[in-house]
Write an enzyme that holds these catalytic residues in place. Structure first.
Site, PDB file in Angstrom:
ATOM      1  N   ASP A  99      83.206 -34.587 -53.369  1.00  0.00           N
ATOM      2  CA  ASP A  99      84.758 -34.414 -53.707  1.00  0.00           C
ATOM      3  C   ASP A  99      85.413 -35.633 -53.173  1.00  0.00           C
ATOM      4  O   ASP A  99      84.914 -36.303 -52.345  1.00  0.00           O
ATOM      5  CB  ASP A  99      85.332 -33.155 -53.482  1.00  0.00           C
ATOM      6  CG  ASP A  99      85.283 -32.750 -51.788  1.00  0.00           C
ATOM      7  OD1 ASP A  99      84.805 -33.769 -51.160  1.00  0.00           O
ATOM      8  OD2 ASP A  99      85.609 -31.709 -51.372  1.00  0.00           O
TER       9      ASP A  99
ATOM     10  N   HIS B 121      68.777 -15.260 -52.954  1.00  0.00           N
ATOM     11  CA  HIS B 121      69.085 -14.525 -54.278  1.00  0.00           C
ATOM     12  C   HIS B 121      70.378 -14.915 -55.014  1.00  0.00           C
ATOM     13  O   HIS B 121      70.421 -15.131 -56.218  1.00  0.00           O
ATOM     14  CB  HIS B 121      69.110 -13.133 -53.840  1.00  0.00           C
ATOM     15  CG  HIS B 121      69.537 -12.521 -55.207  1.00  0.00           C
ATOM     16  ND1 HIS B 121      68.820 -11.900 -56.196  1.00  0.00           N
ATOM     17  CD2 HIS B 121      70.746 -11.879 -55.572  1.00  0.00           C
ATOM     18  CE1 HIS B 121      69.362 -11.271 -57.075  1.00  0.00           C
ATOM     19  NE2 HIS B 121      70.639 -11.144 -56.695  1.00  0.00           N
TER      20      HIS B 121
ATOM     21  N   CYS C 158      63.579 -14.354 -57.792  1.00  0.00           N
ATOM     22  CA  CYS C 158      63.670 -15.227 -56.700  1.00  0.00           C
ATOM     23  C   CYS C 158      62.765 -14.796 -55.732  1.00  0.00           C
ATOM     24  O   CYS C 158      62.133 -13.562 -55.811  1.00  0.00           O
ATOM     25  CB  CYS C 158      65.268 -15.234 -56.196  1.00  0.00           C
ATOM     26  SG  CYS C 158      65.527 -13.509 -55.236  1.00  0.00           S
TER      27      CYS C 158
ATOM     28  N   GLY D 263      88.158 -35.206 -50.854  1.00  0.00           N
ATOM     29  CA  GLY D 263      88.699 -34.817 -49.526  1.00  0.00           C
ATOM     30  C   GLY D 263      90.205 -34.497 -49.943  1.00  0.00           C
ATOM     31  O   GLY D 263      90.790 -34.084 -48.925  1.00  0.00           O
ATOM     32  N   GLY D 264      90.666 -34.615 -50.976  1.00  0.00           N
ATOM     33  CA  GLY D 264      92.088 -34.215 -51.330  1.00  0.00           C
ATOM     34  C   GLY D 264      92.372 -32.848 -51.019  1.00  0.00           C
ATOM     35  O   GLY D 264      93.214 -32.612 -50.486  1.00  0.00           O
TER      36      GLY D 264
ATOM     37  N   CYS E 127      63.852 -11.073 -54.328  1.00  0.00           N
ATOM     38  CA  CYS E 127      63.599  -9.859 -55.239  1.00  0.00           C
ATOM     39  C   CYS E 127      61.921  -9.793 -55.610  1.00  0.00           C
ATOM     40  O   CYS E 127      61.542  -8.910 -55.997  1.00  0.00           O
ATOM     41  CB  CYS E 127      64.307 -10.297 -56.434  1.00  0.00           C
ATOM     42  SG  CYS E 127      66.217  -9.761 -56.089  1.00  0.00           S
TER      43      CYS E 127
END
Lengths: 390, 390
Positions: free
Chosen positions: B92, B354, B312, B94-95, B315
């Site tokens: 991003d 998960h 995953c 930084g705004g 799980c």
């Protein structure tokens, strides 16, 4: 069940190479056992433990009794099913933890009355109760309930008389533990614990009485309880090699990498300690060339991994090729320093992987040296390397 | 560089299936991007991210600028080398972070003056500075500096006039970002950000001006900033599908699983959100049949994993076979409940694995449905499943 095969002994020390066969698998000794207090080795995925070669882990009877409690553990057929660890587990007796409660507990011949630190419930731990809990846990190695003889109380060293009384009660508790263990038809293996404080004569008396009970393994307890290092080394030099040679010997709660090497030389087969995991969370890392505090500003821009010779995920990344071998997939000291500064969870996670790998690998190197008849050389090299500084 | 191939479009909605080619690899869209604020996706090992199919992750310009700082990042050739992530990264501008500093910052046409929350240093962030930082980070996708128009300030909704002024400044900053990005010969891809608050006419104006700049991709900003859900859905229904069809569309900071499905239907290709990682650390788990609070006592003895259909590590364990397919290697709700109660680090670690897997898998299912021309059916099924309750 427990079978212990003594594979080789070092002619120049008391060191030995062995193989322990337990209900959930084999363990090559000498071995370090990561500590999984509440049914989890702190900060590390079980799969990482497997990958770094952990062969047996610890669980704490006291903590697991309080949480999640026996009803839950019973529903999972014991601790293995609950925490999803399919290799051997050793559980302590809960004795050290209730002893550590201090003012919250009362120790009598019968057992220990104490208030649960979780919810204040009044509870009672006896040799019989400890065996019942550990039978529910179904740990491969069960420890007798013992009284941990303190090194000192309010600045006063424990007298020989007090240490003797404590040791003798632990012997009676050993017998009660053995009786209850047999009554419960527990199919696992019960270890006795040598006590006697810092008094060699008491240690010898405890050892002889326990040996006469013909238990499948023995531990040295009451060390790493606040005594000066030279006192610990004195007991470590006295007790282990006097234990029955054909049975496994476990030095409880020890210690630094140097302590482990010395312990092996004194005839110890098994170690456990929270040091690698706890230090990892505090940012103290073990390396071949000494310890390293990752918070130190000198690591801020360092592209090297913690240990150039290390093949753990933290130092060598997914390829497992060490920095010294040209591998460049590991995480840098600069990155670990940054994670620590930012309080990112990944910092302790990566540090834990490294520290445990360091301990397990140290024991692997020791086993290989014993197999090759080069333990004396390895011992000298490890000492020189660690003293060099990182 | 950036190449975007539009593979299929859903005839019944604005949903599309695409492929993004960036300097560090390809990304199949629609995609969810895990957030690595300080150069680490909180609570998860990078290897786990790879295994669960993460194709691109986020980094935060603001945080990385403050710590470890540009000198360190430069030494590693950018963020990829520093955090050891070899797939695409989006940063991003930084705004949003400086905007979030509130009283600690002053926003002018020139840029944002603020005091570092780390050490109090007076700092200045402008479109040019943001481009310079992101060039050092060498992220595959660079975001323009924009001003995040608040939904309300001290209880007062932002007026159309204020939202318009803010949006127009963001447009001027987009131009300055583009100029600086080109001046720096940054070889990556710069995205513009549509602003305009909750006003469709302003959004349309912002969009048209940005589209005229012919940037390689566009984001919808200024949502998920405290507005009611129906306001967010209104903007989500307005803006994405009006963006240039042959360029990737990124909805910033959104959202719940339901939001993601709706966003895809509205033509969004890329999402990011801290929700899966943050909620994991707070014990809120996403499942196919709704959300689950692991601290709830009803999980205390439950042998089931969080989500019976989930493959995953949490799980399904190392085998990856879901509970519903007969797999029994995963960790139980009872165990996760226990870890949470004991404050064990493994709790958030397993929960993060998960939740991120849930989000990434949701997007995988969406992509497969789009490929198969079955998005309408999937959308209905996901909605019904999630509403069922776990």
């Amino acid at each position: 069940m427990l079978q212990f095969d003594l594979l080789t002994t070092d002619p120049a020390s008391h060191a030995r190479r062995g193989r322990l066969t337990l209900r959930h698998g084999q363990v090559q000794t000498p071995i370090f056992m990561p500590v999984g207090t509440h049914g989890s080795v702190k900060g590390v995925l079980p799969r990482s433990l497997h990958e770094m070669g952990a062969q047996i882990i610890l669980g704490n009877t006291f903590h697991l009794w309080l949480r999640p409690g026996l009803a839950v553990l019973q529903g999972f057929g014991g601790l293995h099913g609950f925490e999803k660890w399919n290799k051997p587990i050793l559980t302590d007796s809960g004795g050290f933890q209730v002893w550590s409660l201090g003012a919250l507990r009362t120790i009598t011949e019968e057992g220990v009355h104490f208030a649960s630190p979780v919810n204040g419930d009044k509870l009672f731990l006896s040799p019989e109760v400890s065996m019942q809990i550990q039978t529910t846990l179904d740990s491969d190695i069960v420890m007798q309930l013992d009284e941990c003889t303190p090194y000192e109380t309010r600045g006063q060293r424990t007298t020989e008389r007090a240490a003797c009384q404590s040791m003798q009660m632990s012997l009676r508790w050993a017998k009660r533990s053995q009786d209850e263990f047999q009554r419960l038809n527990n199919p696992n293996a019960l270890f006795g614990i040598v006590q006697g404080g810092m008094y060699e004569n008491l240690r010898a008396e405890s050892l002889a009485a326990l040996a006469a009970m013909d238990l499948p393994g023995y531990a040295i307890g009451g060390v790493s309880v606040g005594e000066p290092k030279d006192e610990m080394l004195r007991i470590m030099a006295h007790t282990p090699h006097r234990l029955p040679a054909h049975k496994p010997r476990y030095l409880m709660g020890v210690g630094t990498p140097e302590d482990l090497v010395e312990g092996v030389a004194q005839g110890v087969d098994m170690f456990d300690c929270v040091m690698p995991t706890r230090n990892a969370r505090n940012g103290t890392l073990f390396t071949r060339f000494g310890d390293l505090k990752i918070r130190n500003a000198r690591h801020k821009t360092d592209p090297q991994p913690l240990d150039g010779s290390c093949t753990c995920y933290t130092c060598a990344g997914p390829s497992g090729v060490a920095w010294d071998q040209g591998g460049r997939d590991g995480f840098s000291r600069a990155y670990l320093h940054h994670l620590e500064r930012c309080g990112e969870m990944l910092g302790p996670m990566l540090s834990t992987v490294h520290n445990l790998h360091y301990y397990l690998n140290l024991m692997r190197e020791i086993r290989q040296a014993l197999d090759a008849g080069e333990f004396t050389q390895l011992r000298a090299r490890l000492k020189a390397d660690r003293a060099r500084g990182v």
